[in-house]
Design a protein around this motif. Structure first.
Motif, PDB file in Angstrom:
ATOM      1  N   ARG A 104       0.870  -1.181   0.000  1.00  0.00           N
ATOM      2  CA  ARG A 104       0.000   0.000   0.000  1.00  0.00           C
ATOM      3  C   ARG A 104       0.901   1.222   0.000  1.00  0.00           C
ATOM      4  O   ARG A 104       1.759   1.345   0.855  1.00  0.00           O
ATOM      5  N   ASN A 105       0.693   2.097  -0.961  1.00  0.00           N
ATOM      6  CA  ASN A 105       1.444   3.337  -0.998  1.00  0.00           C
ATOM      7  C   ASN A 105       0.472   4.463  -1.354  1.00  0.00           C
ATOM      8  O   ASN A 105       0.377   4.866  -2.519  1.00  0.00           O
ATOM      9  N   ALA A 108       1.739   7.502  -3.377  1.00  0.00           N
ATOM     10  CA  ALA A 108       1.943   7.284  -4.817  1.00  0.00           C
ATOM     11  C   ALA A 108       0.675   6.781  -5.500  1.00  0.00           C
ATOM     12  O   ALA A 108       0.684   6.527  -6.705  1.00  0.00           O
ATOM     13  N   ASN A 109      -0.407   6.605  -4.728  1.00  0.00           N
ATOM     14  CA  ASN A 109      -1.671   6.070  -5.255  1.00  0.00           C
ATOM     15  C   ASN A 109      -1.432   4.729  -5.950  1.00  0.00           C
ATOM     16  O   ASN A 109      -1.876   4.499  -7.067  1.00  0.00           O
ATOM     17  N   ASN A 110      -0.722   3.846  -5.238  1.00  0.00           N
ATOM     18  CA  ASN A 110      -0.377   2.543  -5.793  1.00  0.00           C
ATOM     19  C   ASN A 110      -0.611   1.466  -4.735  1.00  0.00           C
ATOM     20  O   ASN A 110      -0.085   1.554  -3.624  1.00  0.00           O
ATOM     21  N   TYR A 111      -1.392   0.469  -5.126  1.00  0.00           N
ATOM     22  CA  TYR A 111      -1.745  -0.629  -4.238  1.00  0.00           C
ATOM     23  C   TYR A 111      -1.565  -1.924  -5.024  1.00  0.00           C
ATOM     24  O   TYR A 111      -1.926  -1.990  -6.204  1.00  0.00           O
ATOM     25  N   VAL A 112      -1.012  -2.955  -4.386  1.00  0.00           N
ATOM     26  CA  VAL A 112      -0.745  -4.211  -5.080  1.00  0.00           C
ATOM     27  C   VAL A 112      -1.403  -5.348  -4.306  1.00  0.00           C
ATOM     28  O   VAL A 112      -1.235  -5.465  -3.092  1.00  0.00           O
ATOM     29  N   HIS A 137      -2.012  -4.282  -9.855  1.00  0.00           N
ATOM     30  CA  HIS A 137      -1.532  -2.960  -9.436  1.00  0.00           C
ATOM     31  C   HIS A 137      -2.720  -2.025  -9.610  1.00  0.00           C
ATOM     32  O   HIS A 137      -3.253  -1.892 -10.726  1.00  0.00           O
ATOM     33  N   SER A 139      -4.966   1.695  -8.563  1.00  0.00           N
ATOM     34  CA  SER A 139      -4.923   3.090  -8.146  1.00  0.00           C
ATOM     35  C   SER A 139      -6.358   3.530  -7.901  1.00  0.00           C
ATOM     36  O   SER A 139      -7.307   2.833  -8.263  1.00  0.00           O
ATOM     37  N   GLU A 141      -9.075   6.348  -8.813  1.00  0.00           N
ATOM     38  CA  GLU A 141      -9.404   7.416  -9.761  1.00  0.00           C
ATOM     39  C   GLU A 141     -10.856   7.816  -9.543  1.00  0.00           C
ATOM     40  O   GLU A 141     -11.745   6.968  -9.642  1.00  0.00           O
ATOM     41  N   LYS A 148      -4.374  -0.822 -12.962  1.00  0.00           N
ATOM     42  CA  LYS A 148      -3.320  -0.255 -13.813  1.00  0.00           C
ATOM     43  C   LYS A 148      -2.562  -1.374 -14.534  1.00  0.00           C
ATOM     44  O   LYS A 148      -2.174  -1.214 -15.674  1.00  0.00           O
TER      45      LYS A 148
END
Length: 168
Positions: A104-105, A108-112, A137, A139, A141, A148
């Motif tokens: 979770r980040n 950076a709006n990044n989740y895996v 991956h 994000s 929006e 992504k």
């Protein structure tokens, strides 16, 4: 038709991401491909590597590496009345283990996420079982989770395959 729920916060919870993964598989199984495609960001990719531990889809051949435009063309083909290779249509069923949130980040709006699964595809008298891991991956929006990158690693990626018609 069930609409995708807005996230309560800008940062998704683990449960919201797990529910998203389960919903994605259900949309594929129910052949609700337009709704499924809407889960993808405009700059998304769907990738199925050809080699074990493959690190780059551009430097090595892949079973599938498609952007959203190519995914939408595939969806139109699957829905097409003149797609004779899909008469009768292929059907599938996903059996998922509980998806796990790997990272979770929010900055950076990044989740895996990572989901072990079995995917069964059937058409007429033929049924094929695929065992795989799906890595997403994600994000956020406009208050919605978007894919992504969806990477599907087949356990036997280096085997000889027939036509894989549907999305895993």
């Amino acid at each position: 038709m069930v609409a995708e729920a807005q996230l309560k916060n800008a940062v998704p919870t683990d449960q919201e991401m797990i529910d998203f993964m389960v919903r994605e598989a259900r949309l594929i199984d129910q052949q609700r491909f337009d709704e499924w495609l809407d889960l993808y960001a405009d700059d998304a990719f769907y990738w199925t590597p050809l080699e074990w531990d493959q690190t780059d889809p551009r430097l090595t051949c892949s079973l599938m590496y498609e952007d959203k435009l190519l995914l939408s063309i595939r969806v139109e083909r699957l829905k097409g009345a003149r797609t004779f290779s899909q008469k009768p249509t292929s059907r599938c069923h996903h059996v998922l283990q509980t998806p796990q949130v790997d990272s979770r980040n929010p900055a950076a709006n990044n989740y895996v996420t990572w989901t072990p699964m079995h995917h069964i595809e059937t058409r007429m008298d033929e049924q094929t079982l695929y065992a795989a891991w799906a890595t997403h991956h994600l994000s956020v929006e406009n208050g919605r989770l978007k894919i992504k990158l969806r990477r599907v690693d087949l356990i036997n990626c280096d085997a000889a395959f027939g036509n894989i018609q549907l999305f895993m």
